[in-house]
Design a protein around this motif. Sequence first.
Motif, PDB file in Angstrom:
ATOM      1  N   HIS A  80      75.252  79.373  55.059  1.00 44.52           N
ATOM      2  CA  HIS A  80      73.664  79.281  54.877  1.00 44.52           C
ATOM      3  C   HIS A  80      73.515  77.808  55.416  1.00 44.52           C
ATOM      4  CE1 HIS A  80      70.029  78.885  53.408  1.00 44.52           C
ATOM      5  NE2 HIS A  80      70.156  77.834  52.782  1.00 44.52           N
ATOM      6  N   VAL A  81      72.465  77.724  56.205  1.00 43.13           N
ATOM      7  CA  VAL A  81      71.977  76.431  56.846  1.00 43.13           C
ATOM      8  C   VAL A  81      70.831  75.848  55.758  1.00 43.13           C
ATOM      9  CG1 VAL A  81      70.981  75.139  58.610  1.00 43.13           C
ATOM     10  CG2 VAL A  81      72.718  76.843  59.062  1.00 43.13           C
ATOM     11  N   ILE A  82      70.968  74.833  55.123  1.00 39.22           N
ATOM     12  CA  ILE A  82      69.854  74.149  54.248  1.00 39.22           C
ATOM     13  C   ILE A  82      68.892  73.730  54.955  1.00 39.22           C
ATOM     14  CG2 ILE A  82      69.556  72.260  52.744  1.00 39.22           C
ATOM     15  CD1 ILE A  82      72.331  72.622  51.653  1.00 39.22           C
ATOM     16  N   GLN A  83      67.617  74.087  54.336  1.00 40.49           N
ATOM     17  CA  GLN A  83      66.351  73.610  55.054  1.00 40.49           C
ATOM     18  C   GLN A  83      65.864  72.194  54.337  1.00 40.49           C
ATOM     19  OE1 GLN A  83      64.289  74.637  57.603  1.00 40.49           O
ATOM     20  NE2 GLN A  83      63.231  72.691  57.456  1.00 40.49           N
ATOM     21  N   PRO A  84      66.112  71.079  55.228  1.00 40.10           N
ATOM     22  CA  PRO A  84      65.667  69.789  54.477  1.00 40.10           C
ATOM     23  C   PRO A  84      64.109  69.921  54.399  1.00 40.10           C
ATOM     24  CG  PRO A  84      66.872  69.590  56.712  1.00 40.10           C
ATOM     25  CD  PRO A  84      66.649  71.033  56.276  1.00 40.10           C
ATOM     26  N   PHE A  85      63.524  68.828  53.599  1.00 39.49           N
ATOM     27  CA  PHE A  85      62.176  68.598  53.528  1.00 39.49           C
ATOM     28  C   PHE A  85      62.093  67.192  53.514  1.00 39.49           C
ATOM     29  CE2 PHE A  85      63.688  68.566  49.243  1.00 39.49           C
ATOM     30  CZ  PHE A  85      62.775  67.933  48.376  1.00 39.49           C
ATOM     31  N   ASP A  86      60.739  66.863  53.814  1.00 40.92           N
ATOM     32  CA  ASP A  86      60.182  65.468  53.575  1.00 40.92           C
ATOM     33  C   ASP A  86      59.627  65.000  52.332  1.00 40.92           C
ATOM     34  OD1 ASP A  86      59.096  62.908  53.935  1.00 40.92           O
ATOM     35  OD2 ASP A  86      58.635  63.195  56.073  1.00 40.92           O
ATOM     36  N   GLN A  87      60.388  64.293  51.444  1.00 39.35           N
ATOM     37  CA  GLN A  87      59.932  64.043  49.991  1.00 39.35           C
ATOM     38  C   GLN A  87      58.592  63.224  50.057  1.00 39.35           C
ATOM     39  OE1 GLN A  87      63.089  62.041  47.998  1.00 39.35           O
ATOM     40  NE2 GLN A  87      62.426  60.099  48.744  1.00 39.35           N
ATOM     41  N   ASN A  88      58.397  62.214  51.033  1.00 40.07           N
ATOM     42  CA  ASN A  88      57.381  61.587  51.040  1.00 40.07           C
ATOM     43  C   ASN A  88      55.975  62.209  51.288  1.00 40.07           C
ATOM     44  OD1 ASN A  88      58.405  58.894  50.289  1.00 40.07           O
ATOM     45  ND2 ASN A  88      59.273  58.875  52.510  1.00 40.07           N
ATOM     46  N   LEU A  89      56.311  63.336  52.178  1.00 39.82           N
ATOM     47  CA  LEU A  89      55.084  64.296  52.680  1.00 39.82           C
ATOM     48  C   LEU A  89      54.590  65.315  51.154  1.00 39.82           C
ATOM     49  CD1 LEU A  89      55.843  65.527  56.092  1.00 39.82           C
ATOM     50  CD2 LEU A  89      54.271  63.781  55.568  1.00 39.82           C
ATOM     51  N   TRP A  90      55.651  65.834  50.633  1.00 36.66           N
ATOM     52  CA  TRP A  90      55.490  66.307  49.262  1.00 36.66           C
ATOM     53  C   TRP A  90      54.876  65.415  48.388  1.00 36.66           C
ATOM     54  CZ3 TRP A  90      59.159  70.913  47.705  1.00 36.66           C
ATOM     55  CH2 TRP A  90      59.419  71.764  48.811  1.00 36.66           C
ATOM     56  N   ALA A  91      55.283  64.328  48.287  1.00 39.39           N
ATOM     57  CA  ALA A  91      54.812  63.391  47.381  1.00 39.39           C
ATOM     58  C   ALA A  91      53.215  63.100  47.507  1.00 39.39           C
ATOM     59  CB  ALA A  91      55.549  62.116  47.340  1.00 39.39           C
ATOM     60  N   LYS A  92      52.820  63.423  48.410  1.00 41.66           N
ATOM     61  CA  LYS A  92      51.056  63.186  48.706  1.00 41.66           C
ATOM     62  C   LYS A  92      50.288  63.902  47.748  1.00 41.66           C
ATOM     63  CE  LYS A  92      51.385  61.847  53.531  1.00 41.66           C
ATOM     64  NZ  LYS A  92      50.777  62.120  54.945  1.00 41.66           N
ATOM     65  N   THR A  93      50.764  64.892  47.082  1.00 41.04           N
ATOM     66  CA  THR A  93      50.227  65.604  46.195  1.00 41.04           C
ATOM     67  C   THR A  93      50.287  65.210  44.629  1.00 41.04           C
ATOM     68  OG1 THR A  93      51.937  67.364  45.678  1.00 41.04           O
ATOM     69  CG2 THR A  93      50.158  67.776  47.676  1.00 41.04           C
ATOM     70  N   TYR A  94      51.413  64.091  44.521  1.00 42.58           N
ATOM     71  CA  TYR A  94      51.612  63.742  42.966  1.00 42.58           C
ATOM     72  C   TYR A  94      50.737  63.233  42.418  1.00 42.58           C
ATOM     73  CZ  TYR A  94      56.280  65.245  44.520  1.00 42.58           C
ATOM     74  OH  TYR A  94      57.586  65.677  45.033  1.00 42.58           O
ATOM     75  N   GLY A  95      49.577  62.487  42.913  1.00 40.74           N
ATOM     76  CA  GLY A  95      48.623  61.890  42.371  1.00 40.74           C
ATOM     77  C   GLY A  95      47.725  62.709  41.460  1.00 40.74           C
ATOM     78  N   ALA A  96      47.637  63.847  41.763  1.00 40.00           N
ATOM     79  CA  ALA A  96      46.844  64.893  41.111  1.00 40.00           C
ATOM     80  C   ALA A  96      47.888  65.666  40.031  1.00 40.00           C
ATOM     81  CB  ALA A  96      46.275  66.094  41.998  1.00 40.00           C
ATOM     82  N   GLY A  97      49.288  65.101  40.093  1.00 37.49           N
ATOM     83  CA  GLY A  97      50.216  65.898  39.191  1.00 37.49           C
ATOM     84  C   GLY A  97      49.989  65.436  37.750  1.00 37.49           C
ATOM     85  N   ASP A  98      50.486  66.476  37.098  1.00 38.57           N
ATOM     86  CA  ASP A  98      50.512  66.280  35.448  1.00 38.57           C
ATOM     87  C   ASP A  98      52.215  66.302  34.989  1.00 38.57           C
ATOM     88  OD1 ASP A  98      51.118  67.927  32.873  1.00 38.57           O
ATOM     89  OD2 ASP A  98      49.167  66.989  32.742  1.00 38.57           O
ATOM     90  N   ALA A  99      52.296  65.087  34.604  1.00 35.90           N
ATOM     91  CA  ALA A  99      53.870  64.885  34.278  1.00 35.90           C
ATOM     92  C   ALA A  99      54.365  65.695  33.183  1.00 35.90           C
ATOM     93  CB  ALA A  99      53.814  63.436  33.598  1.00 35.90           C
ATOM     94  N   SER A 100      53.641  66.443  32.157  1.00 36.80           N
ATOM     95  CA  SER A 100      53.954  67.200  31.337  1.00 36.80           C
ATOM     96  C   SER A 100      54.296  68.643  32.131  1.00 36.80           C
ATOM     97  CB  SER A 100      52.960  67.613  30.284  1.00 36.80           C
ATOM     98  OG  SER A 100      53.029  66.332  29.288  1.00 36.80           O
ATOM     99  N   ALA A 101      53.330  68.869  32.783  1.00 37.01           N
ATOM    100  CA  ALA A 101      53.567  70.165  33.580  1.00 37.01           C
ATOM    101  C   ALA A 101      54.964  70.114  34.446  1.00 37.01           C
ATOM    102  CB  ALA A 101      52.389  70.632  34.333  1.00 37.01           C
TER     103      ALA A 101
END
Length: 167
Positions: A80-101
């Motif tokens: 299997h070849v792992i698919q990397p991801f850019d954590q900083n791009l994913w983090a752009k949505t965290y401002g609207a995230g809920d810590a408990s969820a």
Amino acid sequence: MVSLVVLNPYAVHLEGRDPRDVIALTSRRLQQLADRIGPARITESPASGKWSARDILCHLADCEIVFAFRLRQALAEDHHVIQPFDQNLWAKTYGAGDASAALATFSAVRAWNIALLKNLTPGQLRKPVTHPERGTMTFRTIVETMAGHDVNHLLQLEAIAAKSANI
């Protein structure tokens, strides 16, 4: 040792501990730290450009979903070849995230991953996988990366909790 660090940039955090033991304790420790930080401080960044505790919890939830997929794909496919991801791009949505969820998501998916990891054979742990940025490694390296990644972010949350306690 150098090659392990390249394959798993978080290996230094394991300090000889069994990665499955670390993985099994993370959900409870995350809850304890989130409680210590408290809802009033969970969204505060510890410094300019640094993630808040909420952001870290959102990141961990995202990563646990990614690890769940990687683990299962690595077991299902040969080489299997792992698919990397850019954590900083994913983090752009965290401002609207809920810590408990985020914590609930992490904990639920982590429990499912722990169930998978409990019954692995030595052959499955040695199964080769490839990360495009890190090279060929074993399935066990993915598990070790999960555990080291946990410790890395637990240390960050502990620092935030300690700072919160002093305010």
